[in-house]
Design an enzyme around this catalytic site. Structure first.
Site, PDB file in Angstrom:
ATOM      1  N   GLU A 238      14.989 -40.915 -20.100  1.00 39.69           N
ATOM      2  CA  GLU A 238      15.956 -40.661 -19.223  1.00 39.69           C
ATOM      3  C   GLU A 238      16.480 -39.125 -18.940  1.00 39.69           C
ATOM      4  O   GLU A 238      17.827 -38.766 -19.174  1.00 39.69           O
ATOM      5  CB  GLU A 238      17.286 -41.408 -19.477  1.00 39.69           C
ATOM      6  CG  GLU A 238      17.082 -43.083 -19.406  1.00 39.69           C
ATOM      7  CD  GLU A 238      18.447 -43.594 -19.648  1.00 39.69           C
ATOM      8  OE1 GLU A 238      19.587 -43.089 -19.843  1.00 39.69           O
ATOM      9  OE2 GLU A 238      18.274 -44.996 -19.864  1.00 39.69           O
TER      10      GLU A 238
ATOM     11  N   GLU B  62      14.365 -50.556 -21.223  1.00 38.17           N
ATOM     12  CA  GLU B  62      15.864 -50.897 -21.531  1.00 38.17           C
ATOM     13  C   GLU B  62      16.481 -51.886 -20.524  1.00 38.17           C
ATOM     14  O   GLU B  62      16.159 -51.474 -19.291  1.00 38.17           O
ATOM     15  CB  GLU B  62      16.663 -49.530 -21.460  1.00 38.17           C
ATOM     16  CG  GLU B  62      16.384 -48.584 -22.841  1.00 38.17           C
ATOM     17  CD  GLU B  62      17.211 -47.424 -22.869  1.00 38.17           C
ATOM     18  OE1 GLU B  62      18.258 -47.693 -22.291  1.00 38.17           O
ATOM     19  OE2 GLU B  62      16.712 -46.610 -23.609  1.00 38.17           O
TER      20      GLU B  62
HETATM   21  C1  GCO Z   1      19.764 -44.676 -22.453  1.00 40.82           C
HETATM   22  C2  GCO Z   1      19.927 -44.692 -23.393  1.00 40.82           C
HETATM   23  C3  GCO Z   1      20.672 -45.409 -24.685  1.00 40.82           C
HETATM   24  C4  GCO Z   1      21.964 -46.087 -24.272  1.00 40.82           C
HETATM   25  C5  GCO Z   1      21.915 -47.415 -23.565  1.00 40.82           C
HETATM   26  C6  GCO Z   1      23.152 -47.972 -23.048  1.00 40.82           C
HETATM   27  O1  GCO Z   1      18.416 -44.181 -22.540  1.00 40.82           O
HETATM   28  O2  GCO Z   1      20.358 -44.631 -21.511  1.00 40.82           O
HETATM   29  O3  GCO Z   1      18.587 -44.993 -23.825  1.00 40.82           O
HETATM   30  O4  GCO Z   1      20.637 -44.677 -25.498  1.00 40.82           O
HETATM   31  O5  GCO Z   1      22.544 -46.491 -25.431  1.00 40.82           O
HETATM   32  O6  GCO Z   1      21.401 -46.982 -22.273  1.00 40.82           O
HETATM   33  O7  GCO Z   1      24.073 -47.084 -22.456  1.00 40.82           O
END
Ligand code: GCO
Length: 500
Positions: free
Chosen positions: A227, A408
């Site tokens: 991200e 995710e």
């Molecule tokens: C992300 C994240 C996680 C967060 C999840 C929840 O990449 O945003 O990888 O670290 O914990 O998205 O907010």
């Protein structure tokens, strides 16, 4: 920067600020006490739905949707959020150590010093994964365990930890999927300019090279930068993530260097091995006009540029979106930083795209945002499963048949431990509905090969500390005991049945 951009950035800041107002309940980790191991998961699994007359049939009831044979059922975590052991075996400090130890930056002053102590309990966690039946596990490597200062000879003890983890996964027939960078930049590199410095992209490629040479082929799928947009927006626009800056001009310079680092790491993998695959991990938000009309359409288009096309186009088309560059302006730090050949590096062919889907965005004619759907405990997250279908099909439409993995998807729920059980029907409903959307995308021809729940375990949710619980497995923070939630038992069935 145009007024439109400024306005939408301000609106987003307001949205994120409101996410930080929820009440805090838990925390305070210690390393003592036992862990409920895999037996708990195994014994409590497969309840006979007919045997309990009081049992509510929803949300476990079957939809009758089967996934393609060999579909990769997984779960995800990241290093700083779970490992703890912040000062052990030669690990250096990262920006998240600094940020979380700065008063007022995280809820209740929570830090990842101990987190869920995965560094010491990884064998237990591996056993829990096996009992779940995971076929793939996505984790991240902490750069500052490999190079305490972000440069130089790699730290063998750091590499050894990930070697043990990878071997433990392979021994349990779980495919490792490793992310090279999940936001925990070594503090020394931040002190040298962080991602505002082009040099850091080259340090990243060197770090990646060390990791590939140590672990390369044992890891079938590598992900580069997790991200980049979150570093840009949360770390440099709104400042509620490390390094905590509020500097829009720097933010998009950072975006370019993160993209450059991604491309350099892809080339480093190709030089190290031809056997593993690699791709970026992008959080993509489908953007919809909040109202009808040309103005809302135009504002939505630009919003989509900043949220999605900035990252997708540069990797898959070798160009940044013109509307975003125009909006930033020719004198912006980002535009001035782009050198000949950079986009060629950034668009080095990848093997797959990792998609992280949490929420849609509804854009107003003035470039603000509104909410249309109920939110989870994370108030930035509107629950809208169709958004995942829209994003997956849009990627195929706009970027071709690139293999996709969802790395995710999940939500936080207000879980409480009741004896040895945790009831989280909201997570089951959420996952089921998103899996149904994923199934629909596969049926429409989208090459989706795997899906990872965020997250395997409750963990350190960045500036929110330990209050939000995102895991399939509950962590009792005072004891660090692991307790599979009802959703974990449900997910085990999904995996065993290869369907929902
Ligand atoms: C992300 C994240 C996680 C967060 C999840 C929840 O990449 O945003 O990888 O670290 O914990 O998205 O907010």
């Amino acid at each position: 920067m145009s007024v439109l951009t400024r306005r939408h950035l301000l609106r987003r800041a307001a949205l994120s600020a409101s996410a930080a107002t929820a009440a805090r309940v838990s925390a305070g980790a210690s390393t003592t006490a036992a862990v409920v191991g895999s037996a708990a998961l195994a014994s409590a699994c497969d309840p006979d739905p007919e045997s309990d007359p009081n049992r509510v049939p929803e949300p476990e009831s079957r939809l009758g949707l089967r996934f393609p044979d060999g579909f990769g059922w997984g779960a995800a975590t990241s290093a700083y959020q779970i490992e703890g052991a912040a000062k052990e075996d030669g690990r250096g400090e990262s920006v998240w150590d600094t940020f979380s130890h700065t008063p007022g930056k995280t809820r209740g002053g929570d830090t990842g010093d101990v987190a869920v102590d995965h560094y010491h309990r990884y064998e237990t966690d591996l056993d829990l994964m096996r009992e779940l039946g995971l076929r793939t596990y996505r984790f991240s490597i902490s750069w500052s365990r490999i190079q305490a200062d972000g440069t130089g000879t790699p730290n063998q003890r750091g590499l050894d930890f990930y070697r043990r983890l990878v071997d433990g996964l392979l021994a349990r027939d779980i495919a490792p999927m490793a992310t090279l960078f999940h936001w925990d930049l070594p503090q020394s590199l931040q002190d040298a300019g962080g991602w505002e410095s082009r040099e850091v992209a080259y340090r990243f490629a060197e770090y990646a090279d060390h990791v590939f040479r140590a672990l390369g082929e044992s890891v079938p799928v590598w992900l580069t930068i997790n991200e980049p947009k979150t570093v840009v927006q949360n770390g440099y626009l709104h400042g509620h993530h490390a390094p905590g800056h509020r500097d829009p001009a720097a933010a998009y310079l950072v975006a370019h260097h993160l993209q450059l680092a991604h491309g350099l790491a892809v080339s480093a993998l190709r030089a190290a091995t031809a056997k593993s695959r690699i791709g970026p991990a992008l959080n993509l938000h489908p953007c919809y006009p909040a109202v009808e009309g040309a103005e809302a359409e135009a504002a939505t288009r630009l919003y989509d540029g900043y949220e999605n096309r900035l990252y997708l186009d540069s990797v898959f088309k070798g160009s940044y979106p013109v509307d975003v560059l125009d909006d930033l302006g020719p004198d912006s730090r980002m535009v001035r930083a782009i050198r000949d050949g950079d986009l060629k590096i950034i668009s080095a062919p990848v093997d797959l795209l990792a998609v992280q889907y949490y929420t849609p965005i509804y854009v107003t004619p003035s470039g603000g945002t509104v909410r249309r759907w109920p939110t989870s405990e994370a108030t930035w997250q509107q629950i809208y499963p169709d958004g995942m279908y829209d994003m997956l099909t849009r990627i195929q439409r706009d970027y071709g048949d690139v293999p996709l993995t969802i790395t995710e998807n999940g939500l936080p729920t207000a879980d409480t431990l009741d004896g040895d059980t945790v009831d989280d029907p909201g997570r089951i409903t959420f996952l089921r509905d998103h899996l149904a959307a994923a199934h629909r995308a596969i049926a429409a021809g989208v090459p989706l090969e795997s899906y990872h729940v965020w997250s395997l375990l409750d963990n350190f949710e960045w500036n929110e500390g330990y209050e939000q619980r995102w895991g399939l497995i509950y962590v009792d923070y005072p004891t660090l005991r692991r307790i599979p939630k009802r959703s974990a038992h449900w997910y085990r069935r999904v995996i065993a049945d290869n369907g929902i």
